[in-house]
Scaffold this active site. Structure first.
Site, PDB file in Angstrom:
ATOM      1  N   GLN A  98       0.850  -1.190   0.000  1.00 36.13           N
ATOM      2  CA  GLN A  98       0.000   0.000   0.000  1.00 36.13           C
ATOM      3  C   GLN A  98       0.886   1.241   0.000  1.00 36.13           C
ATOM      4  OE1 GLN A  98      -2.084   1.805   3.424  1.00 36.13           O
ATOM      5  NE2 GLN A  98      -3.975   1.252   2.368  1.00 36.13           N
ATOM      6  N   TYR A 180      -5.433  10.796   3.986  1.00 35.60           N
ATOM      7  CA  TYR A 180      -4.052  11.061   3.580  1.00 35.60           C
ATOM      8  C   TYR A 180      -4.000  11.835   2.263  1.00 35.60           C
ATOM      9  CZ  TYR A 180      -3.344   7.917   7.441  1.00 35.60           C
ATOM     10  OH  TYR A 180      -3.394   7.359   8.683  1.00 35.60           O
ATOM     11  N   ARG A 227      -7.467   1.955  -2.726  1.00 31.84           N
ATOM     12  CA  ARG A 227      -8.336   1.952  -1.541  1.00 31.84           C
ATOM     13  C   ARG A 227      -9.014   3.308  -1.405  1.00 31.84           C
ATOM     14  NH1 ARG A 227      -7.661   0.738   4.988  1.00 31.84           N
ATOM     15  NH2 ARG A 227      -8.889  -1.160   4.879  1.00 31.84           N
ATOM     16  N   GLY A 318      -9.074  -6.825   9.091  1.00 32.77           N
ATOM     17  CA  GLY A 318      -7.956  -6.038   9.584  1.00 32.77           C
ATOM     18  C   GLY A 318      -7.523  -6.466  10.965  1.00 32.77           C
ATOM     19  N   ARG A 319      -8.073  -5.810  11.981  1.00 37.59           N
ATOM     20  CA  ARG A 319      -7.597  -6.001  13.361  1.00 37.59           C
ATOM     21  C   ARG A 319      -7.563  -7.463  13.830  1.00 37.59           C
ATOM     22  NH1 ARG A 319      -7.701  -0.805  16.100  1.00 37.59           N
ATOM     23  NH2 ARG A 319      -8.261  -1.703  18.103  1.00 37.59           N
TER      24      ARG A 319
END
Length: 368
Positions: A98, A180, A227, A318-319
């Site tokens: 990424q 971002y 993404r 994810g987590r």
């Protein structure tokens, strides 16, 4: 009983072992912004995922806004990433890097000498940034990018895409989400420019689309994913402009024409953010003919339902991958999931950076 989730999947020219994606997660273990043996071990431990997407990795010294995040713009970093891609491929998984430029979500104390904090406009983001030298400090006020700066940043992403292929990655994911730099251009809150990169939907999308075009020319469309977090709350981008839905539908149509291999939509409502409007997700699914990855607090049942219905082509977790290196096996067998330690997410603990990173046991070890 889940069937599709654990069966082989196709992504462009790649065959994936299953429909499970390990989502990108910043872990801040790249000392000196260089991937190391510990990072290679971390991803290898989790390589039962069909596809791994790495943590956000900067294409430029200017994008290193967080402490200890990796880059992909020099030879030492390329060599470090070769260890990672080799370790993951040896375990039978595929891996995309990424590419994340933090833009205004940054502080100079986290950056190498000579780096600059740049953004579409000179508008500081609310909120604080952790620095190892000064502790928690407010996000810095960025310098507004000149048109030349914008063009240079685009080329940095394109060069990082080439570096990714050299490092052995199967492709790149451009990080256009979570507040971002790319999303800072998309948002009229952070982008107050009056040149060709600001104002209209088409102008705000231009920075991203030019990065995509350059990356495709450099490494091929089957190696370029993206993404997005439509209507996301990260990075101080609320409230959203009235044309936000139109922006994402326009973007999707352009990305579909360019032929990117996947779109990865993240919904952080499970962590307290506003949900992505169903109408926007549906419009993106309808417009985009490539692979659609959905991410956001999934369990096996919901993942299976979204795969079977065609709402998603792949599902990202994810987590749960943090504390469960063998997450795929645990999901498939219905085993209990271990819980992560929030205190060691970004900095390890008394035992060092390994703690809370590569020391979570697989189920067989835990039971033993």
């Amino acid at each position: 009983m889940a069937q599709k989730l654990f069966s082989e999947a196709t992504l462009g020219a790649l065959t994936l072992a299953n429909h499970i994606v390990m989502a990108p997660m910043t872990r801040s273990r790249a000392i000196g912004n260089i991937p190391n043996d510990m990072i290679a071990e971390y991803y290898a431990q989790r390589a039962s995922a069909g596809l791994i997407i790495t943590e956000g990795t900067s294409p430029s010294p200017n994008g290193l806004g967080y402490a200890r995040i990796p880059g992909l713009y020099n030879d030492e970093q390329i060599e470090g990433w070769k260890k990672v891609t080799s370790a993951v491929h040896d375990k039978g998984s595929k891996i995309f890097v990424q590419l994340m430029h933090t833009g205004r979500i940054s502080h100079g104390a986290n950056m190498p000498a000579g780096a600059q904090i740049l953004a579409p406009s000179s508008v500081a983001a609310a909120g604080n940034m952790w620095t190892d030298s000064e502790g928690l400090v407010p996000n810095a006020t960025p310098r507004e990018m000149t048109t030349a700066d914008v063009k240079e940043a685009i080329q940095e992403f394109v060069q990082a895409a080439k570096n990714a292929v050299e490092a052995g990655f199967d492709g790149i994911e451009l990080h256009g989400a979570n507040g971002y730099l790319i999303e800072q251009f998309l948002s009229d809150r952070s982008n107050q420019r009056t040149d060709e990169y600001g104002g209209s939907v088409e102008n705000r999308a231009r920075f991203l689309l030019e990065i995509v075009e350059g990356s495709i020319a450099a490494i091929g469309a089957d190696k370029v994913g993206l993404r997005l977090s439509p209507f996301g709350a990260a990075g101080d981008l609320l409230p959203h402009a009235d044309d936000t839905h139109d922006l994402y539908v326009y973007l999707t149509s352009q990305l579909d024409q360019l032929g990117v291999v996947y779109l990865h939509l993240v919904d952080h409502s499970g962590m307290g953010a506003p949900a992505v409007p169903t109408a926007t997700v549906d419009a993106i699914r309808e417009t985009f003919t490539g692979t659609l990855i959905l991410c956001g607090s999934y369990n096996v049942e919901r993942a299976e339902a979204d795969l079977e219905s065609g709402k998603a082509d792949l599902v990202a977790f994810g987590r749960p991958f943090i504390a469960n290196p063998d997450l795929v096996e645990r999901l498939e067998t219905g085993a209990e999931l271990a819980q992560l330690d929030p205190a060691t997410l970004y900095a390890g603990g008394p035992k060092g950076f390994e703690q809370g990173y590569i020391d979570y046991p697989a189920l067989a070890e835990a039971q033993a």
